[in-house]
Design an enzyme around this catalytic site. Structure first.
Site, PDB file in Angstrom:
ATOM      1  CD  GLU A 192     -25.251  -0.088 -60.497  1.00  0.00           C
ATOM      2  OE1 GLU A 192     -26.238  -0.905 -61.466  1.00  0.00           O
ATOM      3  OE2 GLU A 192     -24.845   0.081 -59.317  1.00  0.00           O
ATOM      4  CG  ASP A 247     -32.502  -6.907 -65.368  1.00  0.00           C
ATOM      5  OD1 ASP A 247     -32.755  -5.873 -64.856  1.00  0.00           O
ATOM      6  OD2 ASP A 247     -31.581  -6.796 -66.564  1.00  0.00           O
TER       7      ASP A 247
END
Lengths: 269, 416
Positions: free
Chosen positions: A52, A63
């Site tokens: 990724e 995040d």
């Protein structure tokens, strides 16, 4: 071979062995441009099945602190969307052939131009795209652009997702579906949530696509447990943290080998 | 979307559509974890809107607790000084807790309490006014409350930090990014994603993913509904007619959409939003999304598509304003749409001009305005003299300025 087919092939080949795909994330440009290239190369050698490829954004609202700090540092270091794609190309030219899924928030892609991004990503050697703040209902331009460019369109599901949303994500996803293991943001956690198997089963009822689980996985034993119920194990923050340590690439390699072994343990392990 | 210059009537009641769009703006750009929470919120809100008991309870609290209706004040000396249009002030500064923010905070907190079965509120705050309003509503309704606030904003709005703490709210410092409103919203959203089963995110402006822009607008429309009637009623202090222009400051744009919305069908009433011009557009240190042709572009920030100040790579720009409440890189999607269809117009007021407006209102009217609201006054200093004496301007005085005394003292204090 088109990107989506390269991703499908990974899961097809692993299926015969019973192993799950090891799918590490890294924030491109962190700690430096050069080091992030070395990290990706090391992850590939350590046994990554799909990488990724994190494109930094100023406002990464899904995040946790580790990836926030890393992507912020990457931006301060001048990492742009175009440069991330260039880095993918460089890795391909060096012979790194692990499939790449770009992971980007929506606004940088919107600013780049959706169709232009899909085409540029595909020709840079990117195989799929994950956009955490773009659910299926909002991707009426990006999704067809990705399809046309041969990129897998990967959407996320969460434990809170209703049957209706699971159906919608299953309909729009290609390659695999990304299951967020917890209600929350990215970041290493000690325990896997007890409701994970039931969540996986709920999704299985609506799709035959491979499922990958991410958010909170940081050790080999955790990866092994996850690999018993799904086809892919995503690890982000723990590896990004390792990349930021003094020993940098070596720390990433050691942890990645442990995580790869855990993911590949499979049902026979 | 093309700009409508024809006489085809625009149906202002048709937005947002069922997907939460105002033309090309709005939508729901959030992580999947939050999608069910947004659906649940929308359902609860649509249910509450037609629930007579809920609406009656809210109206009762607005009257007996907030002090609504807020008065309309004729600014006689300011009007005379400027020598043009007659200026009226809608006094949201006199609402309980000091700003219009309480209208929305109370509405959402009551919605959570009566319709959603959640027990915990998280909110963001810039100037602290929304944080204080949320802390107030949480105390009134007996609900746990966490407010996220950038460390830069905590420094420049210290009294409001203490005020929230006195009200029993936990203020959490946010030191990521620019340490202002945008970063506080990111942290509030992260908390919400993590605790979504128990927690309601009480967003403070007409921003964010659907249904927030429409819901916040509706809770704030009480401002315009009252003003529409007060303006036409001399017994309520009005001039006995509708205004020629309405002026309001625009950060996210909740006070502006609240006063604009009930006037949308009054096509003769100009609706003017005033953005934060900071040090000026050329300087780059500002929060004027519509005024900066280079960096103010279509984008997605924190769940909604609108005009966003950003660099060519889609990274969100750092903004500046003397007022923390307008210091934000995006603007409510309905404003972007109203601007496209030509119904509202937007200008900006620099920090310097804002301080002139601030001083004028203090000295001529005995009203200390919030620095956010002083942007509207700062623009009126330019607008009123260009208009005739028989014309009327209505200004939304969205909040009081007690919280800003430290900032103002630092900036102009040396002159006194």
């Amino acid at each position: 071979m088109r990107g989506v087919e390269r991703i499908e092939q990974v899961f097809r080949e692993l299926k015969t062995t019973g192993a799950a795909a090891f799918m590490p994330y890294h924030a491109m440009g962190y700690p430096t441009r050069q080091q992030s290239l070395e990290v990706i190369a090391a992850l590939a050698v350590a046994g990554a099945d799909i990488v990724e490829f994190g494109i930094p954004h100023s406002d990464p609202l899904a995040d946790g602190p580790t990836i926030q700090t890393a992507t912020y540092a990457a931006l301060v270091g001048g990492t742009s969307v175009a440069d991330c794609l260039k880095m993918a190309r460089e890795l391909r030219d060096q012979g790194v052939d692990t499939p790449f899924c770009a992971m980007s928030y929506y606004n940088p892609i919107l600013a780049f131009g959706e169709e232009r991004f899909a085409n540029a990503a595909a020709s840079a050697g990117i195989d799929g795209l994950i956009v955490p703040d773009l659910p299926p209902g909002e991707s009426e331009l990006l999704e067809p652009a990705c399809r046309a460019a041969g990129l897998a369109t990967i959407y996320m599901l969460a434990p809170t997702s209703t049957e209706e949303r699971i159906k919608s994500v299953a309909r729009h996803s290609t390659g695999f579906i990304y299951l967020v293991s917890v209600t929350g943001i990215t970041g290493a956690r000690d325990e896997l949530p007890p409701y994970l198997p039931a969540f996986v089963e709920r999704v299985r009822r609506h799709t035959d696509l491979p499922l990958a689980v991410g958010f909170g996985i940081s050790t080999g034993p955790q990866a092994a447990r996850v690999s018993e119920i799904v086809e892919g194990v995503v690890v982000g923050s723990a590896l990004v943290k390792a990349a930021g340590a003094e020993t940098g690439v070596d720390a990433v390699r050691i942890l990645a080998e442990e995580l790869a072994a855990g993911s590949h343990k499979g049902v026979d392990g | 979307m093309t700009i409508s210059t024809t006489s085809t009537p625009v149906n202002y009641g048709a937005v947002p559509d069922e997907t939460g769009r105002f033309g090309p703006y709005g939508g729901k750009y959030v992580p999947e974890t939050l999608m069910p929470a947004l659906d649940e919120l929308e359902e609860a809100y649509l249910n509450a809107r037609v629930d007579k008991d809920f609406m009656a309870e809210l109206a009762h609290l607005q009257h007996t607790y907030v002090g609504r209706p807020t008065p309309l004040t004729y600014a006689r000396r300011l009007s005379e000084e400027l020598g043009g249009a007659q200026i009226y002030l809608k006094r949201e500064d006199l609402a309980h807790s000091g700003a219009h923010k309480i209208n929305n905070a109370l509405g959402q907190a009551l919605l959570m309490k009566r319709k959603m079965g959640k027990t915990r509120i998280v909110a963001e705050t810039g100037a602290g006014q929304h944080g204080v309003a949320t802390a107030t509503a949480a105390a009134l309704l007996g609900t746990e409350c966490i407010v996220y606030m950038g460390t830069v904003d905590m420094e420049r709005q210290k009294p409001n930090v203490f005020r929230m703490q006195l009200l029993g709210t936990e203020v959490r410092a946010v030191d990521s990014g620019s340490q202002t409103l945008k970063d506080a919203i990111n942290e509030a959203i992260r908390d919400w994603v993590t605790n979504v089963e128990t927690t309601h995110y009480l967003l403070g402006s007409a921003l964010g993913p659907h249904p927030y822009p429409a819901m916040v607008r509706d809770f704030q429309s009480i401002i315009g509904i009252e003003a529409h009637s007060q303006m036409q009623d001399p017994a309520e202090g009005g001039p006995g007619r509708l205004p020629d222009a309405i002026v309001a400051c625009v950060g996210g744009g909740s006070n502006a959409i609240g006063i604009f919305h009930p006037f949308l069908k009054e096509e003769k009433v100009r609706l003017i939003g005033v953005e934060a011009g900071g040090h000026g557009i050329e300087d780059g240190a500002h929060a004027a999304r519509f005024a900066d042709p280079e960096r103010g572009r279509l984008g997605v920030l924190q769940g909604t598509k609108s005009y966003v100040l950003q660099d060519s790579d889609g990274q969100i720009a750092l903004t500046h304003s003397i007022s923390a409440g307008l210091d934000y890189a995006s603007v409510g999607p309905e404003h972007a749409w109203l601007r496209d269809v030509g119904r509202s117009e937007y200008t900006y007021c620099t920090d310097t001009q804002t301080l002139k407006g601030f001083s004028a209102l203090c000295e001529l009217e005995g009203i200390i305005p919030a620095l956010e609201s002083a942007h509207a006054i700062g623009y009126v200093l330019e607008l009123a003299p260009q208009m005739a004496q028989d014309q009327v301007i209505l200004v939304n005085l969205s909040g009081r300025g007690d919280k800003d005394l430290g900032t103002v003292m630092q900036t102009i204090g040396g002159d006194r």
